[in-house]
Design an enzyme around this catalytic site. Structure first.
Site, PDB file in Angstrom:
ATOM      1  N   SER A   1       0.853  -1.182   0.000  1.00  0.00           N
ATOM      2  CA  SER A   1       0.000   0.000   0.000  1.00  0.00           C
ATOM      3  C   SER A   1       0.889   1.232   0.000  1.00  0.00           C
ATOM      4  CB  SER A   1      -0.895   0.009   1.237  1.00  0.00           C
ATOM      5  OG  SER A   1      -0.109   0.362   2.368  1.00  0.00           O
ATOM      6  N   LYS A   2       0.268   2.387   0.029  1.00  0.00           N
ATOM      7  CA  LYS A   2       1.015   3.654  -0.015  1.00  0.00           C
ATOM      8  C   LYS A   2       2.038   3.777   1.111  1.00  0.00           C
ATOM      9  CE  LYS A   2      -1.087   6.229  -3.258  1.00  0.00           C
ATOM     10  NZ  LYS A   2      -0.712   7.347  -4.078  1.00  0.00           N
TER      11      LYS A   2
END
Ligand code: GLU
Length: 486
Positions: free
Chosen positions: A255-256
């Site tokens: 994810s980010k």
């Protein structure tokens, strides 16, 4: 048999690192075997279709240097390469009909409400969910005709044979097996006449003479359906190579938090295509041996299915930074400056730093990114008027910097008229008694050092330190650095 592979994205959004890896493996494999890499756009799901997405895919792939020999952007012997156009050209419907005629597919007339009810019933009764036949799998031709006559719409479903073990000798995971009783009958043609992914992708793989498919392992559960489709047509399936899932360093879903997931964001953050490809290739693939840094040619030479791992591949941003820094350090002065210039000119760079999305998704990064952007802007402006000076400043930071985006802040102090002092740095660097003496000696020596070169200044500072009894250079260099850069 000559190798033919394909990268077949669905244009529904951004091009993410997982898709880039699939594209890269196809490219490397084709290059290695002198084969053909095809770009095919799988746009049959019109509800999720995104017009900008296809362009983003093409732009991103061009930036990375992943090459195709056939595709919608360049044509080829199996045109068209967009599935919506292939549907328009009437490629799929005769093949759907062939399966129905053979009894390998059937019409199913359930309404969305009926399908919902079926799912709820399965969930409540803890049964496998999905469509396993309903009342249509074995319906008589008369019943089907009546339903059509009554104006009902139908999808076409693949008739997965029951009571059978479907097997596949996976080149990475060994033998895979599924009990066909728990494989649901997938829709192959929707009510509006559009083929679904399962059908169109496999039909096209056959028609385009694809020999190997590199794709993410999220497609393994679909593999039995794909194998049954090939069997129903009596076609030889290609070799399926499923690449392991990509996780963050902590083993959790990427994810980010672990770094950007959109490939163009890496371009915008000042990563270079070659180290990025090197880095992405090694997530889930290991060529054996310790070599990690590989040129594009070495990647091709080393690549092979046998090195692909079944276990999750880790995405380690620090490693990417290291690889990118290495590539930056290998540039000549001209190469480096023009790399920074092309980077600055990319629309994705400008979009990225100005995007509102950045503010929402990364509040903690916002200030840093704004400072990076402002500093880069100044650097590029000054480059226009003072190329020699800016090049020299850039070269001084080449050893230190890991991304092209960092050059702005790293060279900022060269471009200001008045240095702004960081109070913490001042407090730390100027706390010793020798500071004032050092700095005044420095000013004098600077004036007397001839010719003015880094080597001469370096010698001057070393001499001063040893003649003033400093064994370590830190207490001498830190005040100089703060005085000059703030
Ligand atoms: N269109 C599919 C996707 O976007 C391709 C899957 C496959 O490679 O078979 O993931």
């Amino acid at each position: 048999m000559s190798v033919r592979v394909r990268f077949a994205p669905s244009p529904t959004g951004k091009l993410h690192v997982g898709a880039l890896r699939a594209a890269l493996y196809n490219h490397l494999f084709a290059q290695k075997h002198g084969g053909v890499n095809i770009l095919r756009i799988e746009d049959t799901d019109r509800t999720r279709y995104n017009a900008d997405s296809e362009q983003e895919f093409i732009d991103t792939l061009r930036w990375t240097g992943i090459e195709f020999q056939e595709g919608p952007h360049m044509g080829g012997p199996f045109e068209p390469y967009r599935q919506s156009e292939r549907k328009g050209a009437g490629i799929y419907s005769p093949l759907v009909k062939e399966l129905i005629d053979k009894g390998a597919a059937y019409y199913a007339f359930e309404t969305p409400e009926e399908l919902d009810e079926m799912r709820q019933f399965q969930q409540i009764n803890k049964m496998a969910t999905g469509y396993f036949g309903g009342e249509w799998r074995d319906a008589s031709p008369e019943k089907v005709e009546e339903a059509f006559a009554a104006g009902k719409g139908a999808v076409v479903r693949l008739k997965i044979p029951r009571g059978k073990t479907i097997t596949y000798e996976c080149p990475i995971r060994g033998r895979l097996e599924w009990e066909s009783d728990v494989v649901d009958d997938p829709v192959i043609l929707k009510k509006d006449g559009m083929p679904t992914y399962h059908f169109a992708a496999m039909v096209d793989d056959h028609l385009m003479e694809i020999t190997h498919i590199f794709r993410g392992d999220e497609w393994i559960p679909s593999l039995p359906k794909h194998l049954i489709l090939f069997e129903a047509f009596g076609w030889e399936p290609p070799i399926f190579v499923h690449c392991p899932v990509i996780v963050g360093n902590d083993g959790k879903k990427l994810s980010k938090r672990h770094g950007a997931t959109r490939v163009l964001d890496y371009a915008a953050q000042g990563y270079l295509p070659e180290p990025l490809k090197n880095f992405i290739a090694l997530i889930g693939w290991a060529p054996g041996g310790d070599q990690e840094l590989m040129s594009p040619d070495e990647l091709v030479a080393n690549f092979g299915i046998e090195g692909i791992q079944p276990s999750p591949g880790k995405f380690d941003l620090e490693k990417l930074k290291w690889m990118n820094g290495n590539a930056i350090r290998a540039f000549s002065a001209d190469e480096l400056v023009s790399a920074i210039e092309s980077y600055w000119a990319l629309p994705s760079t400008q979009d990225y730093f100005q995007a509102d999305a950045l503010d929402e998704e990364m509040p903690e990064e916002k200030e840093h990114r704004q400072a990076q952007f402002a500093a880069l802007g100044k650097l590029m402006e000054r480059l226009q008027s003072d190329r020699e000076f800016v090049t020299a400043a850039i070269l001084l930071e080449q050893e230190r910097v890991n991304t092209l985006a960092d050059f702005g802040l790293a060279t900022e102090f060269f471009l200001v008229d008045e240095v702004e002092f960081d109070e913490k740095a001042v407090g730390k660097a100027f706390k010793h008694d020798h500071t004032v003496g050092l700095l005044s000696a420095l000013v004098e020596s600077v004036q007397n050092t001839k010719p003015r070169s880094a080597a001469n200044y370096d010698k001057m500072i070393h001499d001063w330190a040893s003649s003033n009894g400093f064994e370590k250079l830190g207490p001498v260099v830190a005040p100089i650095r703060v005085a000059m850069t703030g």
